[in-house]
Write an enzyme that holds these catalytic residues in place. Structure first.
Site, PDB file in Angstrom:
ATOM      1  CG  ASP A   1      53.546 -32.545  73.891  1.00  9.25           C
ATOM      2  OD1 ASP A   1      52.825 -32.216  74.654  1.00  9.25           O
ATOM      3  OD2 ASP A   1      53.955 -32.544  73.013  1.00  9.25           O
ATOM      4  CG  ASP A   2      52.601 -34.889  77.869  1.00  8.71           C
ATOM      5  OD1 ASP A   2      52.139 -33.799  76.994  1.00  8.71           O
ATOM      6  OD2 ASP A   2      52.526 -35.477  77.700  1.00  8.71           O
TER       7      ASP A   2
ATOM      8  CB  CYS B   1      49.099 -31.347  72.701  1.00 10.18           C
ATOM      9  SG  CYS B   1      49.006 -32.689  72.170  1.00 10.18           S
TER      10      CYS B   1
ATOM     11  CG  HIS C   1      48.105 -32.382  68.435  1.00  9.55           C
ATOM     12  ND1 HIS C   1      49.477 -33.409  68.624  1.00  9.55           N
ATOM     13  CD2 HIS C   1      47.902 -33.557  66.952  1.00  9.55           C
ATOM     14  CE1 HIS C   1      49.141 -34.742  68.773  1.00  9.55           C
ATOM     15  NE2 HIS C   1      48.093 -34.883  68.099  1.00  9.55           N
TER      16      HIS C   1
END
Length: 483
Positions: free
Chosen positions: A44-45, A83, A139
């Site tokens: 994530d990210d 996301c 998500h």
């Protein structure tokens, strides 16, 4: 005559026996060949700031090692820098403009507009695979849970310090072991699940949450860095940038210790960057734990391993944070694919500069496993694993929703062209052209400048090929038959 008949019968018998032996040998070889496993680290990210990508200030030894065992892609792009829709796109092989999902679906639906969409776990489970989701994979999707043989979604303790928990602080250096925070738990669950599945063929997603906010990581990972080694990026926004290009920081303003308006100070900026990279190193250590377990269980020989991110990230560039834009920093992602060690054409330590997209992952793993794909928007990357230098795509595409305005964007890996359109009528309201030949950070919108006219027209044609001006509204429901 009798002798001739005898010889003919004998010859037929021998040929039949030989054919039977060959068939038996083929069946035996098929039975003895180990089935392909697939292990995907979905992070994530995570932007492409890793040691293997030339960012030597970032300590990511386990991801670097994985890159040395496979093919590293330098021009991989997400289809939307948020996301929820990005992960749905990854898991279906369909672009957001096909799924119609541009925001996080509050009802947790994968198929609000396309009831016949076949997801990655659904396809693999239907072909006898154990399908595993650990950590953050989707998500908030709930209507695909039955397609996971194992579904473990860990809650995060978030904070070691109760005071940090009260204020939901943006970062923490907890004096704790790896398993205290979520990603450590995810790695432990992944290892336990591998032990249970070592005799089965599996598709496993390991969803690692860091470096998503809050930037919490055990203290030992913070100590790998010195805050003073980090520099504050320029807060200058590109000249002539469209008013809706950037956001108001996304979720960062929600966290404690962050000003509710205005810029972060230089000191806070350095601390947040420090916290982000500490989180990256913490996540990297969990990748290492799972990979070590894969080796120790003798599963690496027949397991295809992928490490990818759902989208990129901004760390103070343009005076902005988080993702939620069409900019290069937010759409560009790291992608590493390492074939099973037993693969005869396996490439190791190789870099591909080909344009690839997250939407290509589903058809890639399906082809590697020999499964028949439903109709998708992506295309298999397996040819690039055999020939990393081959020409693949002419462009990569992304979009971002701003309510009544939709930004659609194309890149050829060096230049990024974006159109902001009325989402209902497709009327072009503004255009942007950014030069990324030397940096992922843009300095000026050069759309409309005469010296770039030919380049801009070429990129515009590529964009209109994917997003025609006479196409239906972006909010019109798109029904597709994928069976």
């Amino acid at each position: 005559m009798a002798n001739y008949k005898t010889l003919t019968v004998l010859l037929a018998f021998l040929l039949s026996a030989c054919s039977a032996h060959k068939a038996e040998q083929t069946v035996s070889q098929t039975k003895n060949k180990e089935p392909l496993n697939v292990l995907i680290f979905l992070v994530d990210d995570l932007r492409s700031d890793l040691g293997t990508y030339g960012h030597n200030h970032v300590l990511s030894p386990n991801i670097d090692k994985l890159a040395n065992e496979g093919v590293k892609f330098t021009h991989a792009y997400a289809q939307q820098a948020i996301c929820g829709p990005s992960r749905v796109s990854i898991m279906t092989g369909l672009r957001p403009e096909t799924t119609g999902l541009y925001t996080i679906d509050k009802n947790g639906r994968l198929r609000p507009n396309q009831p016949n969409v076949v997801s990655m776990p659904e396809l693999f489970k239907n072909h006898g695979y154990k399908t595993v989701s650990i950590g953050k994979v989707y998500h908030s999707v709930t209507d695909d849970q039955d397609n996971w043989s194992t579904h473990i979604k860990k809650l995060d303790n978030f904070y070691a310090d109760p005071d940090n928990a009260k204020t939901k602080f943006a970062y923490e250096a907890g004096d704790v072991e790896d398993d205290f925070y979520k990603d450590g738990k995810v790695a432990t669950d992944a290892i336990k699940t591998l032990q249970q599945l070592k005799d089965d063929k599996f598709l496993m997603f390991v969803g690692l949450s860091k470096p998503h906010l809050p930037f919490n990581a055990p203290k030992k990972y913070w100590e790998l860095y010195d805050r003073e080694q980090f520099t504050v990026p320029s807060r200058k926004k590109p000249d002539d940038m469209y008013r809706l290009t950037l956001t108001k920081w996304g979720e960062l303003r929600m966290y404690g210790g962050i000003p509710k308006e205005g810029d972060t100070s230089d000191e806070l900026t350095k601390t947040l960057i420090h916290a982000y990279y500490a989180s990256v190193s913490y996540m990297d250590a969990q990748v290492g734990r799972v990979m070590q377990a894969l080796d120790e269980m003798d599963l690496r020989d027949n397991t295809l391993v992928i490490l990818m991110s759902d989208h990129g990230y901004k760390l103070g560039e343009y005076g902005a944070w988080n993702k939620h834009t069409n900019m290069e920093l937010d759409t560009k992602v790291p992608l590493i694919i390492s074939r099973e060690l037993s693969h005869e054409n396996r490439k190791a330590g190789v870099t591909s500069n080909a344009l690839v997209e997250n939407v290509d992952i589903f058809p890639s793993v399906a082809q590697a496993a020999g499964l028949e794909m439903p109709k998708v928007d992506g295309q298999s990357l397996l040819p690039l694993l055999d020939n990393p230098d081959m020409q693949f795509k002419e462009a990569a595409y992304s979009l971002f929703n701003r309510g009544k305005v939709m930004g659609v964007t194309v890149t050829n890996g060096q230049w990024r062209y974006t159109e902001w359109r009325n989402a209902a009528t497709q009327e072009i309201k503004a255009t942007e052209l950014y030069d990324h030949t030397t940096s992922d950070v843009a300095t000026a919108n050069i759309s409309g400048r005469p010296q770039y006219h030919e380049l801009e027209q070429h990129l515009k044609a590529l964009l209109h090929n994917k997003f025609p001006l006479n196409a239906p509204s972006f909010y019109e429901k798109r029904h597709v038959n994928n069976h």
